[in-house]
Design an enzyme around this catalytic site. Structure first.
Site, mmCIF file in Angstrom:
data_model
loop_
_atom_site.group_PDB
_atom_site.id
_atom_site.type_symbol
_atom_site.label_atom_id
_atom_site.label_comp_id
_atom_site.label_asym_id
_atom_site.label_seq_id
_atom_site.Cartn_x
_atom_site.Cartn_y
_atom_site.Cartn_z
ATOM 1 N N ARG A 1 29.238 23.905 -18.199
ATOM 2 C CA ARG A 1 29.599 24.621 -16.971
ATOM 3 C C ARG A 1 30.400 23.697 -16.063
ATOM 4 O O ARG A 1 30.228 22.484 -16.082
ATOM 5 C CB ARG A 1 28.344 25.096 -16.230
ATOM 6 C CG ARG A 1 27.703 26.329 -16.859
ATOM 7 C CD ARG A 1 26.503 26.786 -16.073
ATOM 8 N NE ARG A 1 25.423 25.830 -16.159
ATOM 9 C CZ ARG A 1 25.143 24.902 -15.270
ATOM 10 N NH1 ARG A 1 25.847 24.807 -14.142
ATOM 11 N NH2 ARG A 1 24.154 24.059 -15.448
ATOM 12 N N TYR B 1 33.381 28.260 -22.820
ATOM 13 C CA TYR B 1 32.007 27.768 -22.909
ATOM 14 C C TYR B 1 31.029 28.796 -22.306
ATOM 15 O O TYR B 1 31.266 29.330 -21.222
ATOM 16 C CB TYR B 1 31.858 26.409 -22.211
ATOM 17 C CG TYR B 1 30.404 26.055 -22.072
ATOM 18 C CD1 TYR B 1 29.677 25.632 -23.182
ATOM 19 C CD2 TYR B 1 29.729 26.235 -20.873
ATOM 20 C CE1 TYR B 1 28.320 25.389 -23.085
ATOM 21 C CE2 TYR B 1 28.371 25.983 -20.762
ATOM 22 C CZ TYR B 1 27.672 25.563 -21.874
ATOM 23 O OH TYR B 1 26.317 25.353 -21.778
ATOM 24 N N GLY C 1 28.214 29.135 -20.502
ATOM 25 C CA GLY C 1 27.815 29.263 -19.102
ATOM 26 C C GLY C 1 28.952 29.720 -18.196
ATOM 27 O O GLY C 1 28.725 30.246 -17.101
ATOM 28 N N LYS D 1 24.792 33.449 -16.248
ATOM 29 C CA LYS D 1 24.664 32.812 -14.930
ATOM 30 C C LYS D 1 25.421 33.589 -13.847
ATOM 31 O O LYS D 1 24.944 33.718 -12.715
ATOM 32 C CB LYS D 1 25.179 31.380 -14.987
ATOM 33 C CG LYS D 1 24.534 30.544 -16.065
ATOM 34 C CD LYS D 1 23.049 30.381 -15.853
ATOM 35 C CE LYS D 1 22.434 29.660 -17.046
ATOM 36 N NZ LYS D 1 21.106 29.157 -16.797
ATOM 37 N N HIS E 1 16.266 31.318 -12.007
ATOM 38 C CA HIS E 1 16.525 30.509 -13.203
ATOM 39 C C HIS E 1 15.174 30.103 -13.792
ATOM 40 O O HIS E 1 14.760 28.947 -13.662
ATOM 41 C CB HIS E 1 17.345 29.282 -12.781
ATOM 42 C CG HIS E 1 17.940 28.511 -13.923
ATOM 43 N ND1 HIS E 1 18.318 27.193 -13.804
ATOM 44 C CD2 HIS E 1 18.240 28.857 -15.188
ATOM 45 C CE1 HIS E 1 18.836 26.771 -14.955
ATOM 46 N NE2 HIS E 1 18.788 27.768 -15.809
ATOM 47 N N SER F 1 18.844 23.014 -15.471
ATOM 48 C CA SER F 1 19.448 23.120 -16.796
ATOM 49 C C SER F 1 19.090 21.908 -17.653
ATOM 50 O O SER F 1 19.128 20.771 -17.169
ATOM 51 C CB SER F 1 20.962 23.220 -16.654
ATOM 52 O OG SER F 1 21.274 24.338 -15.863
ATOM 53 N N CYS G 1 16.241 20.945 -18.773
ATOM 54 C CA CYS G 1 15.030 20.238 -18.352
ATOM 55 C C CYS G 1 13.757 20.856 -18.910
ATOM 56 O O CYS G 1 12.667 20.573 -18.428
ATOM 57 C CB CYS G 1 14.959 20.159 -16.831
ATOM 58 S SG CYS G 1 16.214 19.083 -16.142
ATOM 59 N N ASN H 1 11.862 25.054 -24.164
ATOM 60 C CA ASN H 1 10.766 24.386 -24.847
ATOM 61 C C ASN H 1 9.405 24.831 -24.331
ATOM 62 O O ASN H 1 8.482 25.035 -25.116
ATOM 63 C CB ASN H 1 10.913 22.871 -24.717
ATOM 64 C CG ASN H 1 11.908 22.344 -25.727
ATOM 65 O OD1 ASN H 1 11.551 22.041 -26.848
ATOM 66 N ND2 ASN H 1 13.180 22.302 -25.353
ATOM 67 N N ASP I 1 15.173 31.652 -19.858
ATOM 68 C CA ASP I 1 16.169 31.103 -18.926
ATOM 69 C C ASP I 1 16.266 31.845 -17.597
ATOM 70 O O ASP I 1 16.524 31.220 -16.582
ATOM 71 C CB ASP I 1 17.551 31.087 -19.598
ATOM 72 C CG ASP I 1 18.557 30.194 -18.876
ATOM 73 O OD1 ASP I 1 18.219 29.032 -18.578
ATOM 74 O OD2 ASP I 1 19.678 30.660 -18.592
ATOM 75 N N ARG J 1 24.851 23.941 -28.251
ATOM 76 C CA ARG J 1 23.926 25.059 -28.042
ATOM 77 C C ARG J 1 23.779 25.929 -29.281
ATOM 78 O O ARG J 1 24.696 26.051 -30.084
ATOM 79 C CB ARG J 1 24.459 25.953 -26.903
ATOM 80 C CG ARG J 1 24.593 25.244 -25.558
ATOM 81 C CD ARG J 1 23.463 25.590 -24.629
ATOM 82 N NE ARG J 1 23.427 24.725 -23.454
ATOM 83 C CZ ARG J 1 22.479 24.839 -22.514
ATOM 84 N NH1 ARG J 1 21.552 25.766 -22.612
ATOM 85 N NH2 ARG J 1 22.468 24.018 -21.491
HETATM 86 N N1 LIG Z 1 10.294 14.363 -23.047
HETATM 87 C C1 LIG Z 1 10.353 15.688 -23.020
HETATM 88 N N2 LIG Z 1 11.539 16.293 -23.252
HETATM 89 C C2 LIG Z 1 11.567 17.633 -23.209
HETATM 90 C C3 LIG Z 1 10.406 18.420 -22.929
HETATM 91 N N3 LIG Z 1 10.759 19.709 -22.953
HETATM 92 C C4 LIG Z 1 12.086 19.739 -23.217
HETATM 93 N N4 LIG Z 1 12.577 18.501 -23.384
HETATM 94 C C5 LIG Z 1 13.979 18.143 -23.747
HETATM 95 O O1 LIG Z 1 14.842 18.616 -22.735
HETATM 96 C C6 LIG Z 1 16.055 19.106 -23.289
HETATM 97 C C7 LIG Z 1 16.378 20.474 -22.762
HETATM 98 O O2 LIG Z 1 15.315 21.338 -22.932
HETATM 99 P P1 LIG Z 1 15.460 22.928 -22.863
HETATM 100 O O3 LIG Z 1 14.089 23.501 -23.058
HETATM 101 O O4 LIG Z 1 16.496 23.373 -23.789
HETATM 102 O O5 LIG Z 1 16.005 23.117 -21.366
HETATM 103 P P2 LIG Z 1 16.298 24.451 -20.526
HETATM 104 O O6 LIG Z 1 15.625 24.248 -19.222
HETATM 105 O O7 LIG Z 1 15.909 25.649 -21.317
HETATM 106 O O8 LIG Z 1 17.885 24.348 -20.345
HETATM 107 P P3 LIG Z 1 19.072 25.383 -20.008
HETATM 108 O O9 LIG Z 1 19.244 26.247 -21.210
HETATM 109 O O10 LIG Z 1 20.212 24.444 -19.795
HETATM 110 O O11 LIG Z 1 18.751 26.130 -18.765
HETATM 111 C C8 LIG Z 1 15.895 19.088 -24.803
HETATM 112 O O12 LIG Z 1 16.609 17.996 -25.330
HETATM 113 C C9 LIG Z 1 14.424 18.901 -24.991
HETATM 114 O O13 LIG Z 1 14.145 18.237 -26.171
HETATM 115 C C10 LIG Z 1 9.167 17.740 -22.706
HETATM 116 O O14 LIG Z 1 8.110 18.321 -22.474
HETATM 117 N N5 LIG Z 1 9.207 16.376 -22.754
HETATM 118 O O1 LIG Z 2 24.702 28.286 -18.504
HETATM 119 C C1 LIG Z 2 24.674 27.522 -19.455
HETATM 120 O O2 LIG Z 2 25.674 26.976 -19.927
HETATM 121 C C2 LIG Z 2 23.393 27.264 -20.144
HETATM 122 C C3 LIG Z 2 22.263 27.200 -19.249
HETATM 123 O O3 LIG Z 2 21.278 27.890 -19.434
HETATM 124 C C4 LIG Z 2 22.311 26.296 -18.105
HETATM 125 O O4 LIG Z 2 23.244 25.486 -17.987
HETATM 126 O O5 LIG Z 2 21.374 26.374 -17.287
HETATM 127 MN MN LIG Z 3 19.805 27.749 -17.801
#
Ligand SMILES: Nc1nc2c(ncn2[C@@H]2O[C@H](COP(=O)(O)OP(=O)(O)OP(=O)(O)O)[C@@H](O)[C@H]2O)c(=O)[nH]1
Ligand SMILES: O=C([O-])CC(=O)C(=O)O
Ligand SMILES: [Mn+2]
Length: 649
Positions: free
Chosen positions: A107, A256, A258, A265, A285, A307, A309, A313, A332, A427
């Protein structure tokens, strides 16, 4: 009178596309614009007008009305394979990989704008010389000239796809319809996964209004610059602009996700938060998860992390303590509304996952892995000669660690070579329905009852694993103070701690002070409705590190241990919480650590006075600079109270 009319059917082959024209749009100025697929007459009148206006502006060589069918996806996929933009990942069923132009990978927050007549509808009153970081404002006049220098003729020589889509189950009380025009067929394929795209949209829409999305990669034909990786884009001219009052989105220059999958978004957060304010609900979010405890009682929790974070997961976590079950509603975005019964209900407006690939493995997130074994698109990951995907984090799971790969930059690569296999923001795009633990009610039109909201970020220092806020207002204050280390999801490079209130900084759709006020107002029920049962608000930090920079907490599936504590708090367990100046933290022993390698409890849970003294000063400065007079008095009072509590530590 409109300058457009439509003619009846005619059948002919056009260009090299090999498609047949079924009818056409006639413009007095432009002549005949062939409809390559679909029936223009079947579109609602407002959609017809929208399409014809934009055809006149962007001058595509044909119009393709998408129906979201498998046949259509196959046809587009085959075309993209022929052109070299997509290639099949042969180790799976119907999985594809694509590499973007390396300049178009995330983004672009600095080129994302809200267009409102009054600046302060969009941004807060910041002092002279202080650039607001929550939302960027573009004056309507400036927007007009930016638009004029980009969109006229921008689809020249390209096909314009018309995508009707629903965010949320079609026809649901919380759902909304959008129409996106795009000249990217990659976007069509991804929108088909991420939203509900079907001809039923047109029937459901009827004469009603819809959110308008106009997207172009910004590379009209004949192409002047060399297209890299068969990924047309125009990085120097990127613009992502929103007109909230008109419910309209203009996105230029980027393919891309986002920036280009406008349902996500742009619509579901920036535009929807404006609609939500007008209509009394929230567009956030946040993930939504259903968590069932060993006694069989299920609770739904929403959680906002910036994002990359950890939302995806957490939403899909596989519990490491026995008896617990987690099911995902969304990973998300959450649209949430209080019912007349006083309960908050939430839906996931999306239909798929657009998840961060690196770090995803059978060890960290097996359920995500299961979700993308078929019918998925991978962007900017590496590909092995055996037709498998690969990214950082799969080292221990790959069948042949010596296998030759092509990295995300298109170069030969092996594990151990310099550089990265996958871009850190690479992604996967996968249908949510393929997730083995998708919640049976994930498409419930009225949503699931939300009992807790969690905020969190990447905080290497000072911030305990978990704390519970004191009240709804204190929770809003804590969310307003949310900070996190920067990630690869946006254009920032290097690691620094940035403010990211509510994990919404890049997605804020209107004045942040008014956003805070809206959250506060939601606690009060309108006359005739039951008192509102506001969710308890918590803050978590999976990312605290020791002096060597190593994570103190194992995270991932072990996060259930923290959720367990949260749920016991929801159930009224008062015996396991210690009051600190920032909120309630667990007493030692109150988090289930069975089967875990020893954890340094004090390092993980401490609330260091000096750190929080600094923090409160920094937050005060942040509020003064970034929220100013727009800060609701109640939130300022929370800051004052917190400062006093910390001083008295
Ligand atoms: N150390 C650690 N890393 C984590 C944990 N949960 C997620 N991660 C790492 O954080 C990164 C992003 O995690 P996602 O769950 O994809 O993040 P998201 O908040 O869904 O991201 P967006 O799609 O960008 O909104 C990945 O590389 C994960 O491996 C955790 O509990 N501990
Ligand atoms: O919007 C995107 O590219 C993917 C996403 O979930 C974020 O960045 O929070
Ligand atoms: Mn997101």
């Amino acid at each position: 009178m409109s300058s457009f009319s439509t003619t009846g059917d005619s059948l002919r082959q056009i260009g090299d596309e090999g498609f047949y024209v079924v009818n056409e749009v006639v413009s007095k100025r432009l002549g005949h614009i062939p409809i390559i697929k679909g029936d223009f007459h079947l579109l609602p009148a407002k959609v017809q007008r929208f399409v014809t206006e934009k055809v006149e502006l962007m001058r595509p060589r044909g119009i393709y009305i998408c129906d979201g069918s498998q046949n259509e996806a196959d046809e587009i996929t085959n075309k993209l394979i022929e052109r070299g933009m997509l290639s099949p990942l042969k180790a799976y069923e119907n999985n594809y990989i694509c590499r973007t132009d390396p300049r178009d990978v995330a983004r672009v927050e600095s080129k994302t704008w809200m267009v409102t007549p009054d600046k302060y509808q969009t941004v807060t009153h910041t002092p002279e010389g202080v650039e607001p970081i929550m939302a960027h404002w573009l004056a309507p006049n400036d927007f007009s000239s930016e638009l004029d220098s980009r969109f006229p003729g921008c689809m020249s020589g390209r096909i314009m796809y018309v995508i009707g889509f629903s965010m949320g189950p079609i026809g649901g009380p919380l759902s909304k319809i959008g129409v996106q025009l795009t000249d990217s067929n990659y976007v069509v394929l991804c929108m088909r996964i991420m939203t509900r795209m079907s001809p039923a949209i047109w029937d459901s829409l009827g004469d009603a209004d819809f959110v308008r999305g106009i997207h172009s990669v910004g590379v009209p034909r004949p192409v002047r610059e060399k297209v890299i990786n068969h990924w047309p884009c125009n990085p120097d001219r990127v613009l992502i602009a929103h007109r909230p009052a008109e419910r309209e989105i203009w996105s230029f220059g980027s393919g891309y996700g986002g920036n280009s999958l406008l349902g996500k978004k742009c619509f579901a957060l920036r535009i929807a938060s404006n609609i939500a304010r007008d209509e009394g609900w929230m567009a956030e979010h946040m993930l939504i998860m259903g968590v069932t405890n060993p006694q069989g009682h299920e609770r739904f929790i929403a959680a906002a992390f910036p994002s990359a974070c950890g939302k995806t997961n957490l939403a899909m976590l596989e519990p490491t303590i026995p008896g617990w079950k987690v099911r995902v509603v969304g990973d998300d975005i959450a649209w949430m509304k209080f019912g007349a019964d006083g309960q908050l209900y939430g839906i996931n407006p999306e239909n798929g996952f657009f998840g961060v690939a690196p770090g995803t493995s059978h060890k960290t997130n097996p359920m995500a892995m299961e979700s993308f074994q078929k019918n998925s698109i991978f962007t900017n990951v590496a590909e092995t000669v055996d037709g498998e995907y690969y990214w950082e984090g799969l080292e221990k799971e790959i069948k042949n660690p010596k296998v030759e790969m092509i990295n995300w930059l298109g170069q030969k690569w092996h594990i151990g070579d310099a550089g990265k296999a996958a871009h850190p923001n690479s992604r996967f795009t996968a249908p949510a329905a393929q997730c083995p633990i998708i919640h049976p009610d994930w498409e419930s039109p009225k949503g699931v009852p939300i009992d807790a909201i969690i905020f969190g970020g990447r905080r290497p220092e000072g911030v305990p694993l978990i704390f519970e806020t004191f009240s709804w207002i204190h929770g809003i204050f804590v969310a307003a103070c949310l900070k996190s280390e920067t990630t690869a999801a946006a254009e920032f490079t290097g690691k620094s701690i940035m403010h990211d209130p509510f994990a919404m900084r890049p997605f804020m759709g209107y004045n942040f002070g008014q956003y805070l006020q809206h959250w506060m107002d939601l606690a009060k029920a309108p006359k005739g409705e039951a008192a509102r049962k506001v969710p308890k608000i918590f803050h978590v930090n999976w990312f605290r590190t020791n002096k060597e920079g190593k994570f103190l907490w194992p995270g991932f599936g072990d996060n259930i241990r923290v959720i367990d504590w949260i749920i016991r708090r929801l159930d009224g367990d008062d015996s396991h919480a210690l009051k600190t100046p920032i909120g309630y933290v667990p007493t030692e022993g109150s988090i289930n650590m069975d089967g875990l390698d020893p954890v340094k409890w004090d390092e993980l849970m401490s609330v260091p006075k000096e750190y929080w003294q600094e923090d409160v000063k920094e937050v005060r400065k942040f509020f003064e600079a970034q929220v100013g007079i727009d800060l609701p008095a109640e939130i300022r009072r929370e800051l004052d109270e917190q400062e006093k509590r910390i001083a008295a530590m």
